[in-house]
Each structure stands twice: as structure tokens, then as C-alpha cells.
Design a protein around this motif. Structure first.
Motif, mmCIF file in Angstrom:
data_model
loop_
_atom_site.group_PDB
_atom_site.id
_atom_site.type_symbol
_atom_site.label_atom_id
_atom_site.label_comp_id
_atom_site.label_asym_id
_atom_site.label_seq_id
_atom_site.Cartn_x
_atom_site.Cartn_y
_atom_site.Cartn_z
ATOM 1 N N LYS A 548 41.979 -76.882 -31.329
ATOM 2 C CA LYS A 548 42.590 -75.559 -31.197
ATOM 3 C C LYS A 548 42.905 -75.273 -29.728
ATOM 4 O O LYS A 548 42.226 -75.780 -28.819
ATOM 5 C CB LYS A 548 41.656 -74.475 -31.751
ATOM 6 N N ASP A 549 43.942 -74.458 -29.487
ATOM 7 C CA ASP A 549 44.264 -74.089 -28.101
ATOM 8 C C ASP A 549 43.124 -73.306 -27.465
ATOM 9 O O ASP A 549 42.846 -73.469 -26.268
ATOM 10 C CB ASP A 549 45.557 -73.262 -28.077
ATOM 11 N N HIS A 550 42.532 -72.425 -28.264
ATOM 12 C CA HIS A 550 41.395 -71.626 -27.737
ATOM 13 C C HIS A 550 40.249 -71.712 -28.740
ATOM 14 O O HIS A 550 40.073 -70.829 -29.587
ATOM 15 C CB HIS A 550 41.818 -70.181 -27.528
ATOM 16 N N PRO A 551 39.452 -72.767 -28.691
ATOM 17 C CA PRO A 551 38.345 -72.911 -29.651
ATOM 18 C C PRO A 551 37.256 -71.875 -29.410
ATOM 19 O O PRO A 551 36.879 -71.614 -28.259
ATOM 20 C CB PRO A 551 37.834 -74.332 -29.389
ATOM 21 N N VAL A 552 36.762 -71.271 -30.493
ATOM 22 C CA VAL A 552 35.726 -70.233 -30.414
ATOM 23 C C VAL A 552 34.618 -70.565 -31.408
ATOM 24 O O VAL A 552 34.897 -70.900 -32.567
ATOM 25 C CB VAL A 552 36.291 -68.829 -30.728
ATOM 26 N N VAL A 553 33.378 -70.463 -30.946
ATOM 27 C CA VAL A 553 32.203 -70.671 -31.804
ATOM 28 C C VAL A 553 31.320 -69.432 -31.705
ATOM 29 O O VAL A 553 31.007 -68.983 -30.595
ATOM 30 C CB VAL A 553 31.407 -71.923 -31.391
ATOM 31 N N ASN A 554 30.951 -68.858 -32.832
ATOM 32 C CA ASN A 554 30.093 -67.666 -32.871
ATOM 33 C C ASN A 554 28.766 -68.009 -33.546
ATOM 34 O O ASN A 554 28.753 -68.675 -34.589
ATOM 35 C CB ASN A 554 30.769 -66.527 -33.631
ATOM 36 N N ILE A 555 27.682 -67.514 -32.956
ATOM 37 C CA ILE A 555 26.343 -67.726 -33.519
ATOM 38 C C ILE A 555 25.718 -66.361 -33.752
ATOM 39 O O ILE A 555 25.600 -65.549 -32.827
ATOM 40 C CB ILE A 555 25.456 -68.558 -32.576
ATOM 41 N N SER A 556 25.334 -66.090 -34.993
ATOM 42 C CA SER A 556 24.761 -64.789 -35.344
ATOM 43 C C SER A 556 23.517 -64.987 -36.203
ATOM 44 O O SER A 556 23.278 -66.088 -36.721
ATOM 45 C CB SER A 556 25.782 -63.922 -36.093
ATOM 46 N N GLY A 557 22.740 -63.926 -36.366
ATOM 47 C CA GLY A 557 21.521 -63.981 -37.183
ATOM 48 C C GLY A 557 21.094 -62.599 -37.619
ATOM 49 O O GLY A 557 21.370 -61.606 -36.935
ATOM 50 N N GLN A 558 20.438 -62.549 -38.752
ATOM 51 C CA GLN A 558 19.924 -61.277 -39.251
ATOM 52 C C GLN A 558 18.783 -61.540 -40.227
ATOM 53 O O GLN A 558 18.648 -62.649 -40.755
ATOM 54 C CB GLN A 558 21.028 -60.484 -39.957
ATOM 55 N N VAL A 559 17.975 -60.488 -40.439
ATOM 56 C CA VAL A 559 16.880 -60.563 -41.407
ATOM 57 C C VAL A 559 17.347 -59.909 -42.694
ATOM 58 O O VAL A 559 17.802 -58.759 -42.691
ATOM 59 C CB VAL A 559 15.612 -59.861 -40.878
ATOM 60 N N GLN A 560 17.249 -60.640 -43.799
ATOM 61 C CA GLN A 560 17.595 -60.111 -45.121
ATOM 62 C C GLN A 560 16.413 -60.339 -46.041
ATOM 63 O O GLN A 560 16.145 -61.471 -46.440
ATOM 64 C CB GLN A 560 18.843 -60.805 -45.676
ATOM 65 N N GLY A 561 15.704 -59.235 -46.351
ATOM 66 C CA GLY A 561 14.528 -59.357 -47.221
ATOM 67 C C GLY A 561 13.467 -60.234 -46.590
ATOM 68 O O GLY A 561 12.988 -59.960 -45.481
ATOM 69 N N LYS A 562 13.128 -61.318 -47.243
ATOM 70 C CA LYS A 562 12.083 -62.210 -46.755
ATOM 71 C C LYS A 562 12.655 -63.428 -46.033
ATOM 72 O O LYS A 562 11.944 -64.416 -45.819
ATOM 73 C CB LYS A 562 11.206 -62.665 -47.927
ATOM 74 N N GLU A 563 13.940 -63.370 -45.642
ATOM 75 C CA GLU A 563 14.573 -64.504 -44.995
ATOM 76 C C GLU A 563 15.200 -64.105 -43.665
ATOM 77 O O GLU A 563 15.679 -62.981 -43.496
ATOM 78 C CB GLU A 563 15.686 -65.077 -45.884
ATOM 79 N N CYS A 564 15.174 -65.036 -42.711
ATOM 80 C CA CYS A 564 15.990 -64.943 -41.503
ATOM 81 C C CYS A 564 17.185 -65.868 -41.722
ATOM 82 O O CYS A 564 17.002 -67.059 -42.016
ATOM 83 C CB CYS A 564 15.207 -65.378 -40.277
#
Length: 636
Positions: A548-564
Motif C-alpha cells: 500500500k502507498d500508506h500502510p497502516v496497522v492498528n492495535i486495540s484491546g478491550q475487556v468483554q465479560g470474562k475475556e480480554c
């Protein structure tokens, strides 16, 4: 001449000081000039502490009494005296006195403020004279409260009488139980309620004055039997089940309660009828249902045991239990675990049963049962059965999983052998691959000027392929070791872990992609293994977005119930979700090797590590629109 008695001057200060009354001498500015000893004693003050002080600094309102108005009322009276130069009599005033410890004592006073004129007619002083009427005020309040209470008692008594009569009528008429009152002498109905009318389909006007025999509700034999019972019991309540008939001829089963009462001087019977027809029908249906359930329980293929919660004695079992245990129920019923199993195993099972009763709810477990006929593996579900909020029984249902357990053990053993084989093959391939790489580079170096460019290109391809094969072997070795590696969980700061993974990737080459990292929830996991997961997923995101001309990588996280849940997304080439089932298999690739390099083992390693942590991994993508890889771990 008559001798005159010498004149003795009057000490007015002593007169004021030692006067038995309660006096306070005030200046026009309301400063305290002096006070009688009686006043000081009554107000719990000392002359040296109050003389020269402002009146209301010494005697403030009680801060704990929101309705206190002593200061305002006294100030108004004193201002009236100063303006009119006339005495002012105040009404009885509640004005609490501050005690030496800072708390306040409730007091009531009858104050009189009198001006003392000066030479020019102005007010030179004010004499504040008070009388402590606290006890009188308390007594007056007590009398008022007593009078009020007596009035209330009379009113309550009259009201209770009226309410009692109204309540009886309301309860009698609106009671859902059929009630009626009969004359003891002739059995004729005096009163019936609405429930009686609904039950028997009689209007009260048609029923009152007649007997239940005349109405066809009860036959003469039942009435005579009931009257004899009441007579034998001395008028006390008599209860019995009888059959009655309604106006439309329906037969109903009722529970009849009868008691002798006095109504307007006449001996009467108060009778209550509870319709139990549906209850008895339901009881019969319940018995039939219980027989049906008993039949199901007896013929269930799983072993069913019921124990008494108090002593864990076996009180019920089915045919499958007899077959599984190899012992008839006549030998086991009434016995405890210690009578069935070896002492050591029995103690363990008894402890598990007690724990299940204590914890409550459904408990599931795998058990090994050692019997005379041999050892069995069971998958057991246990749950307490409650009555009146207390566990009365312990129900356990067990399936024989011996064959399944043996198959699982065989599969585990086979996996170990396969892992050992993979490790051995991979290890044995490393040496010849190193030799191939080395010889190819030597030939390229020694023959570089003597052979054609095509031959050199072939030598470089041999060296490159050998190096790729070496990377593949390294990945296979890592994949094989993961099955044996034990976890070393620790508290992991996921943002720090991502930073570390990015730094490791940067060592292998330039990172062109823009990497955005959100605040990630911490988790408890094996740090090094989780780093490998992040490196593999992040490397893939960087690799597949590199065109890609402008490569983008996003890293996210959240807690949902008993899981991360953690997600790595990119805007790269993506893939067709129809082939997503191949993503996490060994050697499975959705792109050609000449498009994107790689061994095809990275995602398999990711899945094995995440699964080892009791988590899960999944992906979502569209061709040329990027991909999202997510994995979950148990929340801390």
C-alpha cells in the motif's frame, strides 16, 4: 435629745452579688457587668469568665438545635427596653446553657428585663432577671403528652372497634376461601361470603335461611358426622375432607374446617371450605408423573445415585449404577462411600461431595473409580437437591468415559510421538541444509567470474531456498516445542509487550507501516509466548500491507465479560473469508510465495499459544480491504 443611730452605707454590689434571685447586670452595649452568685450557679459560669464579655458570646444558641431562637428573642426584648426605657417581660423561653465541656443542657427560663436610668434619664444599665422554670416546663409537657396520649387512646380504641368490625366484614366478604355461618340449633345459614357464592353458584339471598342439606351442598350423613365431631371436640375446630355439590350439580372435593362461635348471643358454627379438587387432581397427576420419571430414571443409560445430604448414605440408584459398579442395589442402599470404595478413595469422594453441598449449584468433574472389577473413568455431574432452603439430597449422574479416556491417552501418546518425530526430522535436516547453503555460496564466490549469470542466479536461488527451508525448520521446531512447554504466567503490561515486539521486528528490517496502539488492558500470561503471538500477527500485518502507498496497522484491546480481546488490523491485501478455515493450519497459505514470503507456520504457532492459554483466535477480512486478526485471553 434622742441619740441618732449612725448611718451605714449600703453595698449595692454585695446586694446584687449575694441576692438569692438570678440577676445579670448588662451595659447598654449588652456587655456583662456583673451577675448574682445564684445566676452564675444556674448558668454553670464563673464571674471572671463572663464579666466584660458580650452577652451573646457567652450565651449563644445551641448549634445542635435547628429551631433555637433564644438569642433572637432576648436581643429583641433588650432592644425594646433600650428604646422604650420600660421593663419588658418575656414569655417562657427555651434557652439551652453551654456546659464547661462544650455541650449544651436544655433549660427553660422566665425572663424580665428592667432598665436602670442614669442622671440624664438615659438607660445606664439593664437588669436581666430570670427564673429557671425547666422542671415546670418539663412537667407541663409531660402533662400535655399524657393528656394527648389519653385522648389518642380513646380515639384509637373507638377507631379500632370500628375498624375491627369493618375488617371482619371485609375479611369475611372478600376472603378467597368460601366462608359461611350457620345456626347451631337448626343448621340454617346466617351469613355467606362472595367466595361461597362463586364456589356453589348460589346467590346469598337464595342461600341465607336454608340449610346446606336443603341446598344440596352436603348430605345429611356428612352433616350429622360433622356436628358430632364438633360436639366431641367441645366446640374446637374440626377439619375433614368431604365431597360437596354445587347448584349446577358439579361434585367438588373440599377441605372443611368448622368451629363453634357466638354471634349476637346465639351459638353458631363458622365454616370454611377450601376447594382442593384441582389440588387432588394435580396430586394424582404428580403421582403418575413421578411413576413416569421413576421409569425414566431407572432406565437411563447413565449411572444415577442419590445420597442423603446429612450422612451421604446411598438412598437410591438405578440399573445402570448396578451394572457400572458390578453390585446389586440391595448391597449398596443405606451404605456410605467408605462401604463401597477403598478407604483412601472414599475419603476423597466424601470430601468432594461435602464441598459440592457447601458450594451449591451444578459441579462437574472427572473421576477415577477403583472397583474390584477394575478401574473406571467417569464424567460426573453433581448437584444438591434443596427442601426449605436446605440441601436434603445429593444427586450425581455419571457417564462411563473409560473408553474415551483410553482413546484420549492414546491420542496424546501419538501426539508426543509425532512431536518427537517432527523434532527429529527437523533437527536432522538442519545440518545438510547448512551444507547446501555453504557450498552454494562457496561456488558462487569461487566461480563468480568464470560462469554465466544464469548459473550464478541458480546458485543464489539454491542458497535462498536453503535459507527459507532453514527458517521453516526453525518454525517447525518452535511449533513442536510449544506442545511440551509449560506456561509461566505473570502480570503482563500489553502496551510494553507491543513496544518490545515492534523493536524485535525492527531488527529484521525497516518498518514502513504507520502503527497505532491504543491503551491495552493488562493480562496474566506467559510473557515470552505472548510476545511470539504479537510478533507473528504484527509481522503479518506489516507484510501484507507493505504494498500500500500508506500502510497502516492498528492495535486495540478491550475487556468483554470474562475475556480480554486484542485486535491487530491492517489496510493491506486481505483475503477471501471462504478460505479462512485454512488460516491456522501448518503450511497453509492464502497467497503465493512469490507475492509474500513466509513459512506458513506463523499463524499455527499463534493458535497453539493462544489455545494453550485457554483463549481463542479468529480473523475477519475482505480482499484488498485489509484484515483483522483477534485473539482472546482470560481476563485477570
Amino acid at each position: 435629745m434622742k441619740a441618732t443611730q449612725p448611718h451605714t452605707p449600703i453595698d449595692y454590689r454585695s446586694l446584687v452579688t449575694f441576692a438569692p434571685d438570678l440577676y445579670l447586670i448588662l451595659s447598654p452595649a449588652l456587655d456583662i457587668l456583673d451577675a448574682s452568685d445564684a445566676y452564675l450557679s444556674a448558668t454553670l459560669t464563673q464571674r471572671t469568665d463572663i464579666t466584660g464579655k458580650y452577652l451573646f458570646d457567652i450565651f449563644p444558641d445551641n448549634p445542635a438545635d435547628a429551631a433555637a431562637d433564644g438569642v433572637d428573642n432576648l436581643r429583641l426584648s433588650l432592644m425594646t427596653v433600650l428604646s422604650t426605657r420600660l421593663p419588658h417581660k418575656m414569655q417562657v423561653q427555651k434557652y439551652d446553657i453551654r456546659k464547661p465541656d462544650g455541650t449544651f443542657e436544655e433549660r427553660y427560663w422566665s425572663p424580665l428585663n428592667t432598665p436602670v436610668p442614669g442622671e440624664q434619664g438615659e438607660v445606664a444599665f439593664i437588669i436581666h432577671r430570670v427564673e429557671d422554670v425547666t422542671e415546670l416546663a418539663h412537667a407541663k409537657k409531660a402533662i400535655e403528652r399524657q393528656q394527648l396520649r389519653q385522648t389518642e387512646i380513646v380515639q384509637i380504641h373507638e377507631q379500632n372497634l370500628q375498624e375491627s368490625e369493618n375488617r371482619f366484614r371485609t375479611i369475611f366478604n372478600l376472603n378467597p376461601v368460601a366462608l359461611f355461618i350457620t345456626n347451631a340449633a337448626d343448621g340454617r345459614l346466617k351469613y355467606v361470603n362472595e367466595a361461597f357464592e362463586r364456589l356453589f353458584h348460589f346467590n346469598s339471598k337464595d342461600a341465607i335461611g336454608k340449610t346446606v342439606i336443603e341446598l344440596g351442598i352436603i348430605d345429611s350423613d356428612n352433616r350429622a358426622q360433622l356436628a358430632q365431631h364438633v360436639h366431641d371436640e367441645g366446640g374446637h375446630s374440626v377439619e375433614m375432607e368431604i365431597e360437596v355439590h354445587t347448584a349446577n350439580g358439579d361434585a367438588r372435593q373440599v377441605f372443611l374446617s368448622t368451629e363453634a362461635i357466638d354471634v349476637d348471643g346465639q351459638e353458631c358454627f363458622l365454616k370454611a371450605m377450601v376447594d382442593i379438587t384441582e389440588r387432588k387432581t394435580a396430586a394424582q397427576r404428580l403421582q403418575a408423573t413421578n411413576r413416569f420419571l421413576d421409569n425414566i430414571l431407572e432406565n437411563m443409560p447413565s449411572m444415577v445415585l442419590v445420597r442423603d445430604a446429612k450422612d451421604l448414605k446411598l438412598i437410591r440408584m438405578n440399573k445402570a449404577a448396578e451394572e457400572m459398579l458390578g453390585v446389586g442395589r440391595e448391597e449398596l442402599l443405606g451404605k456410605g462411600t467408605i462401604d463401597i470404595l477403598p478407604a483412601e478413595d472414599a475419603a476423597l469422594y466424601a470430601a468432594q461431595d461435602r464441598l459440592t453441598l457447601t458450594i451449591g449449584g451444578l459441579q462437574q468433574m472427572e473421576e477415577q473409580l477403583k472397583l474390584k472389577s477394575g478401574s473406571k473413568w467417569l464424567y460426573t455431574r453433581k448437584i444438591p437437591v434443596y427442601e426449605n432452603g436446605m440441601p436434603q439430597y445429593l444427586l450425581s449422574i455419571s457417564q462411563d468415559t473409560t473408553d474415551k479416556k483410553n482413546q484420549q491417552d492414546a491420542i496424546l501418546e501419538l501426539n508426543k510421538e509425532l512431536e518427537a518425530f517432527s523434532y527429529s526430522v527437523a533437527h536432522d535436516l538442519r545440518a545438510p541444509l547448512r551444507a547446501i547453503t555453504g557450498f552454494a555460496k562457496i561456488l558462487e564466490s569461487d566461480l563468480g567470474s568464470e560462469v554465466s549469470s544464469d548459473i550464478l542466479q541458480q546458485l543464489r536461488k539454491i542458497s535462498s531456498n536453503a535459507e527459507n527451508m532453514g527458517c521453516l525448520i526453525d518454525d517447525l521446531l518452535m511449533f513442536s516445542k510449544l506442545g511440551k512447554k509449560s506456561l509461566r504466567p505473570e502480570n503482563v503490561n500489553m502496551n510494553q509487550l507491543v513496544d518490545w515486539a515492534i523493536a524485535e521486528i525492527a531488527k529484521t528490517g525497516e518498518i514502513r507501516a504507520e502503527i497505532n496502539v491504543e491503551k491495552l488492558p493488562p493480562v496474566k500470561a506467559d510473557f515470552m509466548l505472548l510476545c511470539q503471538v504479537m510478533i507473528n500477527l504484527l509481522s503479518n500485518a506489516i507484510k501484507y500491507s507493505s504494498k500500500k502507498d500508506h500502510p497502516v496497522v492498528n492495535i486495540s484491546g478491550q475487556v468483554q465479560g470474562k475475556e480480554c480481546i486484542y485486535t491487530i488490523s491492517d489496510n493491506g491485501t486481505g483475503f477471501d473469508m471462504r478460505y479462512s478455515n485454512k488460516l491456522f493450519g501448518v503450511f497453509q497459505r492464502l497467497h503465493r510465495a512469490d507475492e509474500f514470503e513466509g513459512s506458513g507456520v506463523g499463524l499455527a504457532i499463534v493458535q497453539r499459544i493462544v489455545t494453550k492459554h485457554q483463549g481463542r483466535v479468529w480473523a475477519d477480512a475482505k480482499p484488498n480491504e485489509g484484515a483483522r486478526f483477534s485473539f482472546s485471553l482470560p481476563a485477570t
